[in-house]
Design a protein around this motif. Structure first.
Motif, short mmCIF file in Angstrom:
data_model
loop_
_atom_site.label_atom_id
_atom_site.label_comp_id
_atom_site.label_asym_id
_atom_site.label_seq_id
_atom_site.Cartn_x
_atom_site.Cartn_y
_atom_site.Cartn_z
N ASN A 70 4.56 4.02 -2.11
CA ASN A 70 3.94 5.06 -1.58
C ASN A 70 3.26 6.02 -2.63
N CYS A 71 3.64 5.90 -3.76
CA CYS A 71 3.06 6.92 -4.83
C CYS A 71 1.90 6.34 -5.54
N THR A 72 1.48 5.06 -5.39
CA THR A 72 0.36 4.47 -5.96
C THR A 72 -0.40 3.30 -5.38
N ASP A 73 -1.48 3.07 -5.55
CA ASP A 73 -2.06 1.58 -5.32
C ASP A 73 -1.65 0.60 -5.99
N LEU A 74 -0.95 0.77 -7.18
CA LEU A 74 -0.45 -0.34 -8.04
C LEU A 74 0.46 -1.01 -7.47
N ARG A 75 0.66 -2.39 -7.69
CA ARG A 75 1.87 -3.13 -7.13
C ARG A 75 2.73 -3.08 -8.13
N LEU A 76 3.88 -3.12 -7.86
CA LEU A 76 5.11 -3.07 -9.01
C LEU A 76 5.71 -4.25 -8.76
N TYR A 77 5.61 -5.04 -10.20
CA TYR A 77 6.46 -6.55 -10.43
C TYR A 77 7.71 -6.03 -11.22
N GLY A 78 8.55 -7.14 -11.22
CA GLY A 78 9.70 -7.17 -11.77
C GLY A 78 11.00 -6.48 -11.19
N PHE A 79 10.97 -6.15 -9.87
CA PHE A 79 11.96 -5.51 -9.36
C PHE A 79 12.14 -5.94 -7.70
N LYS A 80 13.25 -6.15 -7.29
CA LYS A 80 13.28 -6.48 -6.03
C LYS A 80 14.06 -5.52 -5.03
N ALA A 81 13.53 -5.33 -3.93
CA ALA A 81 13.84 -4.23 -2.94
C ALA A 81 13.67 -4.93 -1.52
N ARG A 82 14.04 -4.45 -0.39
CA ARG A 82 13.83 -4.76 0.71
C ARG A 82 12.56 -4.50 1.27
N THR A 83 11.99 -4.72 2.50
CA THR A 83 10.83 -4.79 2.95
C THR A 83 10.23 -3.32 2.92
N GLY A 84 11.06 -2.29 3.18
CA GLY A 84 10.46 -1.05 3.13
C GLY A 84 11.73 0.10 3.14
N GLY A 85 11.55 1.11 2.48
CA GLY A 85 12.34 2.37 2.98
C GLY A 85 13.31 2.45 1.83
N ASP A 86 13.65 1.77 0.89
CA ASP A 86 14.53 2.24 -0.35
C ASP A 86 13.72 3.02 -1.09
N LEU A 87 14.41 4.01 -1.67
CA LEU A 87 13.61 5.05 -2.66
C LEU A 87 14.04 4.46 -4.04
N LEU A 88 13.04 4.29 -4.97
CA LEU A 88 13.32 3.95 -6.54
C LEU A 88 13.36 4.90 -7.36
N HIS A 89 13.73 4.68 -8.29
CA HIS A 89 13.39 5.56 -9.66
C HIS A 89 13.05 4.43 -10.57
#
Length: 202
Positions: A70-89
């Motif tokens: 939600n903080c950028t239009d750039l996709r993040l590679y190299g880390f897995k999370a669930r479909t949506g909702g997890d807050l990442l650092h």
């Protein structure tokens, strides 16, 4: 000689331009490690290629090997999370059109999100929890469920029955997705069956 993403190096070699710019050193002495990694340069929106950015972002959805944040239009590679909702650092390397995770972690799982059923905001990702008052299924497999919490209500748009998602009147449900509308009424849409739980599974 080994290098890793984010390291600062000085390289001498032959340049060839194709779809990218390639630099070919002749020997290991042509590569010099300059010590450490690039400094973090927040904010993310002001970063350039090669910068290391550090921030917190909410996962909106997962697309194969990438995450939409939600903080950028750039996709993040190299880390897995669930479909949506997890807050990442995230601590990530800024590339031309993406981010590469260098050190990422989940700081808040989506289960810890507040119940936003009464905070209807079209287009926003949220978690809703409430009681199902009625369910309606259509011939094409899709359906609607009215979910209430206190004096608030929203129409939960249900995925096809073929995905094994079902809710019944009177049970409590929790869903993760996006606020939208259905025939000009407040609605909530999930991306997959994994984004809905009901009864004792919540």
């Amino acid at each position: 000689m080994e290098v890793s993403p984010g390291q600062r190096v000085r390289v001498v070699g032959i340049v060839r331009v194709r779809d990218y710019i390639y630099l070919y050193p002749s020997e290991s002495e042509d590569i010099t490690l300059l010590g450490g990694y690039s400094e973090s340069k927040p904010p993310l929106w002001n970063s350039s290629i090669g910068d290391i950015v550090e921030t917190e972002c909410l996962v909106l959805n997962s697309g194969g090997s990438t995450l939409k944040l939600n903080c950028t239009d750039l996709r993040l590679y190299g880390f897995k999370a669930r479909t949506g909702g997890d807050l990442l650092h995230i601590r990530a390397l800024r590339r031309k059109s993406s981010l590469l995770c260098l050190n990422c972690s989940i700081v808040q799982p989506r289960e810890k999100l507040p119940n936003e059923l009464c905070g209807y905001s079209p287009g926003n990702f949220a978690k809703i929890s409430g009681t199902v008052t009625w369910v309606k299924r259509y011939r094409n497999g899709f359906g609607l469920a009215n979910v209430t919490y206190g004096n608030c209500w929203v129409l939960l748009k249900l995925p096809p029955t073929s995905l094994g998602v079902s809710v019944t009147s009177g049970e409590n449900v929790t869903a993760y997705g996006f606020f939208t509308t259905y025939r000009e009424k407040p609605a909530f849409e999930v991306r997959s069956g994994d984004d809905i739980c009901s009864g004792s599974s919540c």
